[in-house]
Design a protein around this motif. Sequence first.
Motif, short mmCIF file in Angstrom:
data_model
loop_
_atom_site.label_atom_id
_atom_site.label_comp_id
_atom_site.label_asym_id
_atom_site.label_seq_id
_atom_site.Cartn_x
_atom_site.Cartn_y
_atom_site.Cartn_z
N CYS A 245 0.84 -1.19 0.00
CA CYS A 245 0.00 0.00 0.00
C CYS A 245 0.89 1.25 0.00
O CYS A 245 1.81 1.36 0.80
CB CYS A 245 -0.90 0.00 1.24
SG CYS A 245 -1.82 1.53 1.44
N CYS B 38 0.00 3.10 3.71
CA CYS B 38 0.37 2.53 5.01
C CYS B 38 1.43 1.44 4.91
O CYS B 38 1.88 0.93 5.94
CB CYS B 38 -0.87 2.00 5.74
SG CYS B 38 -1.53 0.49 5.02
N CYS C 269 -4.23 -0.28 -0.04
CA CYS C 269 -4.96 -1.36 0.60
C CYS C 269 -6.43 -0.90 0.70
O CYS C 269 -6.72 0.28 0.52
CB CYS C 269 -4.40 -1.68 1.98
SG CYS C 269 -4.66 -0.39 3.21
N CYS D 68 -7.01 1.99 3.36
CA CYS D 68 -6.54 3.32 2.97
C CYS D 68 -7.39 3.88 1.84
O CYS D 68 -7.67 5.08 1.79
CB CYS D 68 -5.06 3.28 2.59
SG CYS D 68 -3.99 3.05 4.02
ZN ZN Z 1 -2.94 1.09 3.41
#
Ligand code: ZN
Length: 1263
Positions: free
Chosen positions: A1199, A1202, A1226, A1229
Motif C-alpha cells: 500500500c 500505510c 490497501c 486506505c
Molecule cells: Zn494502506
Amino acid sequence: MKSCGVSLTTAAVAFGDEAKKMAAGKASREGEEEPLSLTVEEREALGDMDSRLFGFVRLHEDGARTKTLLGKAVRCYESLILKAEGKVESDFFCQLGHFNLLLEDYSKALSAYQRYYSLQADYWKNAAFLYGLGLVYFYYNAFHWAIKAFQDVLYVDPSFCRAKEIHLRLGLMFKVNTDYKSSLKHFQLALIDCNPCTLSSAEIQFHIAHLYETQRKYHSAKEAYEQLLQTENLPAQVKATVLQQLGWMHHNMDLVGDKATKESYAIPYLQKSLEADPNSGQSWYFLGRCYSSIGKVQDAFVSYRQSIDKSEASADTWCSIGVLYQQQNQPMDALQAYICAVQLDHGHAAAWMDLGTLYESCNQPQDAIKCYLNAARSKRCSNTSTLAARIKFLQAQLCNLPQSSLQNKTKLLPSIEEAWSLPIPAELTSRQGAMNTAQQNGSDNWNGGQSLSHHPVQQVYSLCLTPQKLQHLEQLRANRDNLNPAQKHQLEQLESQFVLMQQMRHKEVAQGLHKSQSSCLSGPNEEQPLFSTGSAQYHQATSTGIKKSNEHLTLPSNSVPQGDADSHLSSHTATSGGQQGIMFTKESKPSKNRSLVPETSRHTGDPSNGCADVKGLSNHVHQLIADAVSSPNHGDSPNLLIADNPQLSALLIGKANGNVGTGTCDKVNNIHPAVHTKTDHSVASSPSSAISTATPSPKSTEQRSINSVTSLNSPHSGLHTVNGEGLGNSQSSTKVDLPLVSHRSTSQIIPSMSVSICPSSTEVLKACRNPGKNGLSNSCILLDKCPPPRPPTSPYPPLPKDKLNPPTPSIYLENKRDAFFPPLHQFCTNPKNPVTVIRGLAGALKLDLGLFSTKTLVEANNEHIVEVRTQLLQPADENWDPTGTKKIWRCESNRSHTTIAKYAQYQASSFQESLREENEKRTQHKDHSDNESTSSENSGRRRKGPFKTIKFGTNIDLSDNKKWKLQLHELTKLPAFARVVSAGNLLSHVGHTILGMNTVQLYMKVPGSRTPGHQENNNFCSVNINIGPGDCEWFVVPEDYWGVLNDFCEKNNLNFLMSSWWPNLEDLYEANVPVYRFIQRPGDLVWINAGTVHWVQAVGWCNNIAWNVGPLTACQYKLAVERYEWNKLKSVKSPVPMVHLSWNMARNIKVSDPKLFEMIKYCLLKILKQCQTLREALVAAGKEVIWHGRTNDEPAHYCSICEVEVFNLLFVTNESNTQKTYIVHCQDCARKTSRSLENFVVLEQYKIEDLIQVYDQFTLVSD
Ligand SMILES: [Zn+2]
C-alpha cells in the motif's frame, strides 16, 4: 466493531429489566422517590453510545440531555453492580467505562475498564474497549500504554471508524516520545483520512510542520508553515501560532543570514501573529527578544511589559527583562528582575546564572557563588561541570583574599538574602498575585476555554501525601518482610496513594515535555548578555542552562524532553535533583532571623495548590497543539509541585528510578496485557494475563545451559566444534522441539500444531459464503481474529549471572569437505545456536577475498554509490552521549552519500593518520613516562569525550551482476545453505529482488564503525564475511530475549524497529540477558540465526559483505510470519512479502516437515478466506472487480499509504489506472480517502479458482 455494539445493547436491555425489578424492590422497601430504571428509549439511546463518540458528543452545548442520560445510566449501572456484589456480565463494566469516559470522568472510566479487562479473556476483540482504554491512558499521559492500546485497535480492526483520531493521537505521542519517523507516518495517515476527528486538517498540518521544526529541519518546517498560511479560512488561532513559530524560528535559526536580517524577518511575522491573536503574551515575549537582540531596548521593554500584561508573566520573561536592564547598566533593576524570575521559578537555572554573573560584575563573588550553586542544583542546568569549575575558581579566589577586604567593601548590590526580602515593585506583586490565582484555578490562559475537564479539587487533595506519611511509607517499605497484617494494610494504602500521586506527576511530566521543546528554542539568554564578566566558556554554560527537562520525576517511557537533538542526551543525567528550588537552606544561613521558606511557598503554593494545578489537564487534543508550541512562560508545574517538599522530591527521585516507583505504578494500572508480561512472570493477576504469560517449558532453559557447554566433535571429518550443539549428529538437531510455541504470547498468530488446520479449500469457502449459518466448520473458528502480537517475556527462570557471557558456537574449517559437510547447515540453523562463527571459511574454500578489497573495488567501480554514516568514535563497547557525560542507548548518526573512490581515500587516510598519531603518542609517552600524576588524573576522569567523528561506508549495493560479476561469481563457491541464491533459500522464492536481502551488500569500515542493534528484516538469517584486513567485534543476544531489548528501547524512548540503538551491556547484565561476544577475523563467516539480535563494531580497517538467507525450516517461517504481524502492529513495512512468498512456496517447494507444512497451509487458508470475503463484499456492494492478472516477475505490492502488503485485490486510483502507473492502496486506505471507493478501481491478480488449486495441491511429502 459491530459485535461489541450489539452485545452491549443486549446488555443494556437485560439490565433495564433487572434495574426495574431492583428499583421496584428498593422503592417498596425504603420508599425512595426516584426509581432507578431506564426507559426503552433511554436504553436504545445508550446502546449506541461507546468510546467512539468521545470528542463528538457536545456535552456542553446541545448535549446537556445526553449528559443527563449518561449520568443516570452510570448511577443505574453502579447501583446494579453494587447490588449484584460485582457479579455482573463483563460487558456491564465495559459500558460503564464508556459512559464515564464520555462524561470525562477518567478515573472511574479507568477502573470500570480495568474490571472489564480482568473479566473478559478476549477483551482484545473489543475495539471500542481498546479505544476507550487508549483515550483514558492518553488523558493520563501514560503514552506508553496508550500507544499499545491504540495500536491494538488498528490491528484488530484496521477499518475502525476512529482510525483517524487514533493516528492523530499516535502522531502526537510519538512526537513527545521523540520517535519522529513514527510520528510523521501517523500524522500523514491521519491527514489522508477524510473522516472527522478532533483536530482540523490545518491543525494536523501544523503538527507536521512543527515536527520538522522539532527535528531541526528548519527549511522543511518553514516551507510547511508557509504553505499552511496559504490555506483558505485558516482559523485565527492556527494562523497566529504558525506566524509565531515562523517568527521565532527566524529569530533563532540561521535561516536567512546575519542578526539584522534575521530580525527583519522575525519581527513582521510576530507582529502579524499578534494581529491574529493580540492577547498572546508569548508572541509579545518573542517580539521583545527580537527587539532586544537588535538593541531596540525601548521596544523590547514595551513588548515584555505587554507580555506580562497578557498575564503570562513567567520566570523567562523576567529573566529576559533582567538581561535587558543589565545591558542598560542598571544592575539594581536587573537584580530585581532576576529575583522575580527565580521567585517565580526556583529551578530557573538561567536566571540564577545571570544573577551570578551580575554579582560577579559587581564584585560580589560570595553572592555569585550562592547563585551559581543554585543554578547547578537545578535539573535544568545542563552544563554543571563548567559551572562547578567556575564556582571552584571563585571559591579559590575568595580564599586568597584577606577576610577584611571583603567585609569592608561597600557593596554595589544588596546581598542575595537581602535582595530576596526586598519589597517587590508593585507592578510585579500584582502580577504574581495573578499567577498564584491562575495556578490555584488550574486554568491555562493559552488554551482559553478549551480545557474542559476538571477533577474535583478534594479528590486531588486526598492524593497528596504529607512528608510524615511519606516517611512512614519509607519505614514500612524498609521493613516490608516483617510487618503485621495491620501494617501491611497500611503499607498497601500508602503505596497506592503514592502511586496515584505519581500518576499525577506523570501527567504533568508529559505535559511539561511539550514545553521543554520550545523552551529549548526560547531560553531567555541564548543571545548573550553583553556585559563583560565571565569567560566565554562560562557564557556558553549560561546559554545551555535553560533546558527544562522534567525527567526528575522519572517515569519510564516519556521522560525525555523533545525538540533539541541534544536534549535526549542531557535528559538522562541523574544529577542531584530534589533540592532544586530550595534555596539558601544550607549554604547561606540568612543573617536575618526570618526564614525564607514562607517566601518560597508564596510562589510555589502549598502542595495542595500544586496538585490542584493538575486538574486543568484535558483530554482534548487542542491541549497538545497548545503545548507543542507553548512557551517557557507556562508555569512549570512539576517543579513548583515538589519545590517546597524536599522529602517528597527525594522520594520521587530516589524511588522512581528504582523498582518501587514503576513497580507499584504497574500494580495499580496494569490492566494492559503488555504491562503484565513486562513486569512479572510468575504472578498472573487476571485470567487473561495468565494465558499471556504462560511460563516457558523448563526444557528450553535447561537446553540453553547445556548448549554452551557441549562440544561435539564429528568423528569422520576434520570439523572441530568448540561450542554449540547439533553438529555431527543430524538426529539430535531434528529431534529437539523448537522452543517456539510454548512460551510466547505471539504464538497465536499461527495456531498450535496439534489442531488440524487443513480442511479442503471448498469447505472453507463454503463456510465463508454463508457466514451467518450455524455449524461453521472448525477452520472458520480458527480463522477468527488473531490477538495482537506481543513481544516474548524474558525467559524464566532468569539465567544465573555466571551464564551471561556464554562462549560463542564456533566451527573451525580445514578444507572444502568440511564446508560442505551437511551437519554444518543443521548446526547453523539449530535454534539453540543464535549465532555460529565459521572460522577459516575463506581459506578452506580458497575464496579470493581480494575481490572485495578496497583496492579492487576502486578498480572495478570507483564511482559506485556509498551510503555514509557519520558516527562518534566511542570508547570500547560503550555508547556515550556526545558530551561524554553518560552512557545511553540512542546512537543516531547522520546519513549522506559518497562514492567508493572517495570512501576508499578516506579509509586510507584514516589509516595513515592513525599511524601518525600512534607515533606521536609513543614519543609523548616517552617524554612523560615519569609524570604519573598526569596520566592517572586523566584516566580517573569519569567524563568521556569529546569524541572524534568517523565515517562508516554502509549498505553498498552489489546486486548488479554486470558491475560485480567476478565478485558475485566467487560467492557461488560457498556451500548451498549460505549462498545468496539457492533452491533451499526462501528468499530465492520471492521472485524479485529485495535489495540487501537476496542481494549482496558491502560495508567499508574504519575502526569504531558501528552497526547498531537489530534483528534482520522479518527475522531472516544472515551471512556476513569479513574481508579484512582488520577485525570486527560482534555482540549477540538470542532471539527469545528480543522482548527485553524492546522494553529497553521503549524505556529509552527508542523505536526497537526503526531507531538506532547500542545496548548498554551493564543494563543487559542487570536484566540477566546473555550476550555472546566474539571477534570476527578476516575470512570468518558469521551466521546469524533467525531472529537473533546483534550489533557490530569494527576493530580495525576492514570491509565486510553480507546478505540474508531463509532456510526452509519451521522456525524460520514462524519467526518471519511473527515479525510480519509485529511490523503490521507497529506500522512498519515488512521487506519480505510473506503472503506473496507463502503462495510461491506452495507452488514451488516440496515440504516434508509437518510443522512447516501446517503453518504454510494455515496462512494460505487465511489469505484465501480474506480474498474470498473481500471479493464478495465488493461485488455485493456493486463494486466492479477488474481482472488484471500479473506478469511472471512482478514484485509483490505494498500500500502506497500505510505500506502493508496488498495481495490479489489491488485498489488503484482511477487516475493512476488510466496512466498505467498503478498506485496501489490497501482497502482500508482506499476507503479513508474515498468512502464508497468511487475514486478507485479494484484490480484482481489471481483467479480464486487458481488459488484454490494451489492450496489443494500443496501437500505434505514424505522424505
Ligand atoms: Zn494502506
